[in-house]
Design an enzyme around this catalytic site. Sequence first.
Site, PDB file in Angstrom:
ATOM      1  N   ASN A 109       0.972  -1.153  -0.074  1.00  0.00           N
ATOM      2  CA  ASN A 109      -0.030   0.060  -0.158  1.00  0.00           C
ATOM      3  C   ASN A 109       0.836   1.228   0.030  1.00  0.00           C
ATOM      4  OD1 ASN A 109      -1.652   2.136   0.371  1.00  0.00           O
ATOM      5  ND2 ASN A 109      -2.604   1.120   2.162  1.00  0.00           N
TER       6      ASN A 109
ATOM      7  N   ARG B  74      -2.437  -1.987  -3.517  1.00  0.00           N
ATOM      8  CA  ARG B  74      -3.551  -1.094  -3.601  1.00  0.00           C
ATOM      9  C   ARG B  74      -3.725  -0.120  -4.416  1.00  0.00           C
ATOM     10  NH1 ARG B  74      -5.347   3.375   0.976  1.00  0.00           N
ATOM     11  NH2 ARG B  74      -7.422   3.364   0.294  1.00  0.00           N
TER      12      ARG B  74
ATOM     13  N   HIS C 207     -13.184   2.528  -0.070  1.00  0.00           N
ATOM     14  CA  HIS C 207     -13.440   1.476   0.805  1.00  0.00           C
ATOM     15  C   HIS C 207     -13.899   0.235   0.279  1.00  0.00           C
ATOM     16  CE1 HIS C 207     -13.776   4.734   4.033  1.00  0.00           C
ATOM     17  NE2 HIS C 207     -12.508   4.383   4.001  1.00  0.00           N
TER      18      HIS C 207
ATOM     19  N   ARG D 114     -13.547  14.927   7.747  1.00  0.00           N
ATOM     20  CA  ARG D 114     -14.129  15.339   6.492  1.00  0.00           C
ATOM     21  C   ARG D 114     -15.639  15.622   6.730  1.00  0.00           C
ATOM     22  NH1 ARG D 114     -12.219  10.097   4.052  1.00  0.00           N
ATOM     23  NH2 ARG D 114     -10.002  10.573   3.255  1.00  0.00           N
TER      24      ARG D 114
ATOM     25  N   GLY E 136     -12.325   0.972  12.334  1.00  0.00           N
ATOM     26  CA  GLY E 136     -12.090   1.225  13.831  1.00  0.00           C
ATOM     27  C   GLY E 136     -13.110   1.551  14.918  1.00  0.00           C
TER      28      GLY E 136
ATOM     29  N   GLU F 103      -8.616  -5.479   4.755  1.00  0.00           N
ATOM     30  CA  GLU F 103      -8.290  -5.349   3.390  1.00  0.00           C
ATOM     31  C   GLU F 103      -6.998  -5.713   2.976  1.00  0.00           C
ATOM     32  OE1 GLU F 103      -9.458  -0.887   2.833  1.00  0.00           O
ATOM     33  OE2 GLU F 103      -9.199  -0.967   4.954  1.00  0.00           O
TER      34      GLU F 103
END
Length: 397
Positions: free
Chosen positions: A7, A89, A178, A237, A328, A381
């Site tokens: 990643n 990724r 995601h 965000r 999380g 992931e």
Amino acid sequence: MNVLVINAGSSSLKYQLMNPETGDVSAKGLCERIGIDGRLTHKVGDKKVEKDIAMPTHSEAIAATLAILQDAEHGVIKSVEEIDAVGHRVVHGGMEFSDSCLIDDAAIKAIEKCIPLGPLHNPANLMGIEACRSIMPNTPQVAVFDTAFHMTMPAKAYRYAIPTNYYEDDNIRRYGFHGTSHKYVARRAAALTGKTEFKMVNCHLGNGSSMAAIKDGKCMDTTMGLSPLAGVPMGTRSGDIDACVVQFICNKHNISVDECLNMLNKKSGVLGLSNGLSSDFRDLEAGAADGNEACVLALEKFYYEVAKYVGAYAAALNGIDVLTFTAGVGENGVATRQAVCEYLSFMGVKIDAEKNNVRGKKTLISTPDSKVQVWVIPTNEELMIAQDTAEIVNAAK
Ligand code: AMP
């Protein structure tokens, strides 16, 4: 089979060497400060080693990763030949990719074509790919896209209600992110419930949060859009916002659109609502317990918007059988799950407070008479990337 999962970010690169069949991770680590000086943190089981290694580019980071994986003291393999494939990724696959793919020159060109859609991430992902290709030219490489899982959305979900030319000429549409996590949790939910044909909503709630409406394992809608800014409020965000807010703020405060977007991406969400106190839900819960009203509002806004989307997606799917929480906050946020599920009592969602008192463990938290099964499913992931990589490499043999 050994798959090296990579990643790559602009100045960092995370890696895991894993077995896609068992999920066993033989080693993992992080290269940081690429382009500045360079630092490697490498872990094998509980053992951790840190080293300063010059990393002017991603090539040196990959070289350092391969060296430590073969190191006499800290390594887990004897030669690079033991790495059967590399899974990368890649954040934005645009309309080019609806699945993971073997990396060749054409794939690189198509990933480059998606750079305008993922200007922060795709160039870094490509640097990781190029570095691996040059250092390990004989090892198959696979790209796994954050957006690909969402490419099954129908047009009514992915199109924005703006003039068609912006879609046809500029590819402006909802993509969603995601996707690797949503795909992993959807597969786990199918395995855990023993169902193949079922409707679910997955709540990936972390520092970045997104939700997906999934039918028979396929994405039907998702909260993030052209970029990861859309959807529910997140750590920093804003989530969904009226575009006129941007115009108003830019005019009133004489700032550029980029500066305003930076504020919406980095200083908003629960961080903004808590008056800058924290983007971490543990801090907000502690603040709320101490009577900090801004923290109370930040949490209430988050619970409310997550619950609203579950309701919207239940309508979109004409009912749901399964609700899953991951990442999380989804995996550890007992209070979040309880508050969201309270909103959903109207559709027969009932959870067991004792079962819900769980952190980071696969658990069925709904009561036997709940109309919807509610699960906590830890995401993985890296394992999804490794499994996709193995599947594609084996199919190409
Ligand atoms: P992620 O982006 O998936 O790594 O999620 C990170 C977020 O998980 C952090 O910002 C925390 O707010 C949240 N988190 C981690 N542990 C807990 C916990 N025990 N209770 C509530 N939130 C948590």
